[in-house]
Scaffold this motif. Structure first.
Motif, mmCIF file in Angstrom:
data_model
loop_
_atom_site.group_PDB
_atom_site.id
_atom_site.type_symbol
_atom_site.label_atom_id
_atom_site.label_comp_id
_atom_site.label_asym_id
_atom_site.label_seq_id
_atom_site.Cartn_x
_atom_site.Cartn_y
_atom_site.Cartn_z
ATOM 1 N N HIS A 113 0.797 -1.223 0.000
ATOM 2 C CA HIS A 113 0.000 0.000 0.000
ATOM 3 C C HIS A 113 0.832 1.277 0.000
ATOM 4 N N GLU A 114 2.013 1.242 0.616
ATOM 5 C CA GLU A 114 2.795 2.463 0.810
ATOM 6 C C GLU A 114 4.261 2.226 0.481
ATOM 7 N N PRO A 115 4.996 3.296 0.199
ATOM 8 C CA PRO A 115 6.395 3.151 -0.211
ATOM 9 C C PRO A 115 7.317 2.818 0.958
ATOM 10 N N TRP A 116 8.505 2.348 0.598
ATOM 11 C CA TRP A 116 9.544 2.143 1.607
ATOM 12 C C TRP A 116 9.895 3.471 2.277
ATOM 13 N N SER A 117 10.164 3.407 3.562
ATOM 14 C CA SER A 117 10.515 4.608 4.311
ATOM 15 C C SER A 117 11.893 5.127 3.920
ATOM 16 N N GLU A 118 11.969 6.446 3.804
ATOM 17 C CA GLU A 118 13.258 7.076 3.500
ATOM 18 C C GLU A 118 14.252 6.924 4.641
ATOM 19 N N TYR A 119 13.766 6.622 5.843
ATOM 20 C CA TYR A 119 14.656 6.555 6.993
ATOM 21 C C TYR A 119 15.464 5.256 7.027
ATOM 22 N N LEU A 120 15.206 4.370 6.067
ATOM 23 C CA LEU A 120 16.017 3.163 5.944
ATOM 24 C C LEU A 120 17.241 3.377 5.072
ATOM 25 N N THR A 121 17.103 4.181 4.021
ATOM 26 C CA THR A 121 18.190 4.348 3.054
ATOM 27 C C THR A 121 18.557 5.796 2.787
ATOM 28 N N GLY A 122 17.739 6.736 3.243
ATOM 29 C CA GLY A 122 17.949 8.139 2.913
ATOM 30 C C GLY A 122 17.261 8.554 1.625
ATOM 31 N N VAL A 123 16.613 7.596 0.954
ATOM 32 C CA VAL A 123 15.920 7.878 -0.309
ATOM 33 C C VAL A 123 14.482 7.385 -0.197
ATOM 34 N N ARG A 124 13.528 8.274 -0.468
ATOM 35 C CA ARG A 124 12.118 7.908 -0.363
ATOM 36 C C ARG A 124 11.757 6.838 -1.378
ATOM 37 N N GLY A 125 11.168 5.770 -0.888
ATOM 38 C CA GLY A 125 10.704 4.708 -1.761
ATOM 39 C C GLY A 125 11.737 3.694 -2.168
ATOM 40 N N LYS A 126 12.976 3.844 -1.733
ATOM 41 C CA LYS A 126 14.039 2.918 -2.148
ATOM 42 C C LYS A 126 13.955 1.615 -1.366
ATOM 43 N N ASP A 127 13.966 0.523 -2.084
ATOM 44 C CA ASP A 127 13.955 -0.804 -1.471
ATOM 45 C C ASP A 127 15.289 -1.030 -0.765
ATOM 46 N N PRO A 128 15.281 -1.298 0.534
ATOM 47 C CA PRO A 128 16.554 -1.499 1.252
ATOM 48 C C PRO A 128 17.184 -2.858 0.994
ATOM 49 N N GLY A 129 16.465 -3.745 0.316
ATOM 50 C CA GLY A 129 17.031 -5.049 0.000
ATOM 51 C C GLY A 129 16.812 -6.108 1.064
ATOM 52 N N TRP A 130 16.008 -5.815 2.062
ATOM 53 C CA TRP A 130 15.692 -6.791 3.100
ATOM 54 C C TRP A 130 14.367 -6.412 3.739
ATOM 55 N N ASP A 131 13.867 -7.234 4.643
ATOM 56 C CA ASP A 131 12.595 -6.975 5.310
ATOM 57 C C ASP A 131 12.879 -6.591 6.766
ATOM 58 N N PRO A 132 13.024 -5.288 7.040
ATOM 59 C CA PRO A 132 13.356 -4.882 8.411
ATOM 60 C C PRO A 132 12.341 -5.343 9.453
ATOM 61 N N LEU A 133 11.044 -5.230 9.157
ATOM 62 C CA LEU A 133 10.055 -5.570 10.177
ATOM 63 C C LEU A 133 10.145 -7.043 10.566
ATOM 64 N N ALA A 134 10.356 -7.925 9.605
ATOM 65 C CA ALA A 134 10.506 -9.345 9.934
ATOM 66 C C ALA A 134 11.677 -9.549 10.888
ATOM 67 N N PHE A 135 12.771 -8.854 10.629
ATOM 68 C CA PHE A 135 13.955 -8.960 11.487
ATOM 69 C C PHE A 135 13.683 -8.384 12.869
ATOM 70 N N LEU A 136 13.056 -7.211 12.915
ATOM 71 C CA LEU A 136 12.792 -6.554 14.197
ATOM 72 C C LEU A 136 11.949 -7.436 15.099
ATOM 73 N N VAL A 137 10.900 -8.009 14.545
ATOM 74 C CA VAL A 137 10.005 -8.854 15.342
ATOM 75 C C VAL A 137 10.727 -10.119 15.796
ATOM 76 N N ALA A 138 11.403 -10.789 14.866
ATOM 77 C CA ALA A 138 12.055 -12.051 15.205
ATOM 78 C C ALA A 138 13.118 -11.874 16.273
ATOM 79 N N GLU A 139 13.951 -10.828 16.135
ATOM 80 C CA GLU A 139 15.024 -10.632 17.111
ATOM 81 C C GLU A 139 14.483 -10.201 18.472
ATOM 82 N N SER A 140 13.423 -9.430 18.480
ATOM 83 C CA SER A 140 12.808 -9.047 19.756
ATOM 84 C C SER A 140 12.262 -10.276 20.466
#
Length: 551
Positions: A113-140
């Motif tokens: 529904h929405e673009p990748w956050s710019e706060y991951l790469t410094g560029v709005r909509g840029k795919d960071p190449g991984w799934d941060p939320l999956a990592f955040l949840v799993a590691e927590s």
């Protein structure tokens, strides 16, 4: 809780859950406790208390840092940074993290529904190449920390030089606002310093869209909670008015007072969001962290003894209604003021007011703490007292409705100015604590584990146990475990489990039948007795195991 309060039989039963209801006499310390018995508990070591810090991503406040954008291995750098925050949470005996994953109508996951956050790469909509939320949840979850996905419902952009924050052309190329520019307004007006874009809360399609976009994280990820902050309608800026004349005319729903209509728009957002979360995953918690003043008593008899800004009026947030209607599971008012004669907002006046609001409801109260003010002379002399935050937590004990704290934000918690973090951690978080249970969430009875081994090793005592026969299910049966340790080999009594004096840790369960945990704080020659209990994903506790002694 008062310093020498005796727990009533009802409270003791709530703390111990089904301690004696399911287990055979050989498994529990006291299989048939006297229902009239009381337990003396230590308020400094509560068995249940929500403890977390906000980990903010907007403008890279906490995580990920801007330095990670250009790191040779950006993904590895960002993962390491996050694990550092989890290390800090564990050192402080926290049991949850509240992580911002949708800061500006964007996403920290591959959203449909929405673009990748710019706060991951410094560029709005840029795919960071991984799934941060999956990592955040799993590691927590590996650390047995609850993960609350923090989202801002309506903010689309942040201020930019020259008022360019309201420039739609600066959004990501695939941003929904580019297809629906009529869904947003600029406030303050475009070209004015501080201007930014907001989704218009008065448009029904907007409300449905933002709910759908946020709900995707609940549907696709194993989050424990969804968390709103205090931004609904924008905070006032100068004399500028929110530009919603046409929206009010088109969608007034019979309201003649615009302020009431705006509040109803936010009421609908909150009520519907809670209903949609529970329809998808009934066990996921829904919480809001509002501005600390609802209304002042001088304006509304139901208000607090304060004179500051009123969220009911300035951002259309009728938080008190959300509590009374039980549309949310928990509330975290941001009580970012000191204890003292501060007429606008005294912490000591606001805590009892919020405690009164949740009293008699199923909504849990945690307090938002201003760690960012501690040790900063810009906020006044009160905040130069290293004991100020600890004093807040001590004051909370007088109100049993206060079930925890969330600290803003991670950077300041780690910075530990004046040693204030060390002070409140030593005085209030010296032992682990279980997350408070919520009776409104689904649960199933738990069975007790069976400890199969307690063995000394060079690095501590290794415990092994069998997971309960009812296994792990969609409602989180035997999701994690609580471990209790007692000096010596005497049998523990029921009241010995009423606070956290003997709780040495919790651990996330694994898929295999054999569970394991290392007690690395055990003395090399210590004589100990251990007990283990199972916890479901909502932290309901089953009966403790039979004891296992180490001589």
């Amino acid at each position: 809780m008062k310093a020498t309060r005796l727990a009533t039989a009802g409270l003791a039963a709530a703390l111990l859950g089904a301690l004696a209801a399911v287990a055979p006499a050989s498994a529990a310390p006291d299989a048939t406790p006297d229902p009239t018995a009381t337990c003396v508990t230590d308020p400094a070591t509560p068995k249940r208390q929500f403890r977390a810090m906000w980990i903010a991503s907007v403008t890279n406040i906490d995580w990920p840092s801007k330095a990670s954008w250009t790191a040779p291995d950006q993904v590895a750098k960002q993962k390491a940074e996050y694990l550092g925050w989890l290390d800090l949470a564990q050192r402080l005996n926290h049991n949850a993290v509240v992580v911002q994953v949708r800061p500006t109508a964007d996403a920290f996951w591959p959203s449909t529904h929405e673009p990748w956050s710019e706060y991951l790469t410094g560029v709005r909509g840029k795919d960071p190449g991984w799934d941060p939320l999956a990592f955040l949840v799993a590691e927590s979850h590996k650390r047995n920390l609850e993960f609350h996905a923090w989202m801002n419902p309506y903010r689309v952009s942040m201020p930019a030089p020259g008022g360019a924050g309201a420039d739609i052309s600066m959004l990501a190329p695939d941003h929904p606002v580019r297809q629906h520019p009529d869904w947003v307004f600029a406030y303050p007006p475009a070209g004015v310093a501080g201007s930014r874009l907001y989704y218009n809360p008065g448009i029904p399609e907007v409300r449905e869209f933002v709910q759908t976009a946020m709900l995707e994280a609940v549907e696709k990820y194993d989050v424990d909670g969804l968390h709103f902050d205090d931004y609904f309608y924008p905070y006032p800026s100068g004399t500028y008015q929110v530009p919603d004349d046409a929206t009010f005319a088109a969608y007034h729903r019979g309201f003649t007072d615009r302020a009431d209509w705006r509040r109803d728009n936010i009421n609908l957002l909150v009520k519907e969001m809670g209903e949609k979360i529970k329809a998808v995953k009934p066990w996921v918690k829904f919480g809001v962290s509002p501005f600390g003043i609802w209304r002042n008593k001088s304006v509304d008899p139901a208000g607090s003894d304060t004179t500051g800004s009123q969220s009911y009026d300035i951002i259309s947030a009728d938080t008190r209604k959300w509590i009374k209607e039980e549309w949310i599971d928990y509330v975290v008012p941001q009580l970012y003021w000191y204890i003292g004669q501060y007429p606008a907002a005294d912490y000591a006046r606001l805590v009892p007011w919020w405690a009164e609001q949740v009293r008699g409801t199923r909504v849990q109260l945690y307090i938002g703490q201003a760690d960012y003010k501690s040790g900063d002379p810009a906020y006044g002399s009160y905040w130069m007292n290293p004991n100020e935050l600890s004093d807040h937590l001590t004051l909370n004990r007088a109100y049993p409705e206060v079930l925890g704290n969330v600290h803003f934000s991670a950077v300041q918690v780690r910075q530990n100015r004046l040693g204030a973090t060390d002070v409140y951690a030593a005085e209030h978080y010296s032992r682990p604590a279980l997350v408070p249970t919520m009776p409104q969430l689904p649960s199933r009875p738990l069975l007790s584990p069976v400890i199969t081994k307690a063995q000394r090793q060079a690095d501590g005592v290794r415990l092994n146990w069998l997971q309960p026969a009812n296994g792990r299910g969609p409602l989180g049966t035997a999701t994690s475990y609580a471990i209790y340790r007692f000096d010596g080999t005497d049998r523990a009594e029921r009241c010995d489990f009423a606070d956290a004096a003997h709780l040495v840790g919790t651990v996330r369960g694994t898929d295999g039948p054999i569970q394991s945990w290392l007690d690395d704080t055990a003395a090399a020659d210590g004589r100990y007795t251990y007990y283990v209990s199972a916890l479901d994903r909502s932290w309901n506790e089953g009966p403790v195991s039979a004891p296992r002694s180490l001589r």
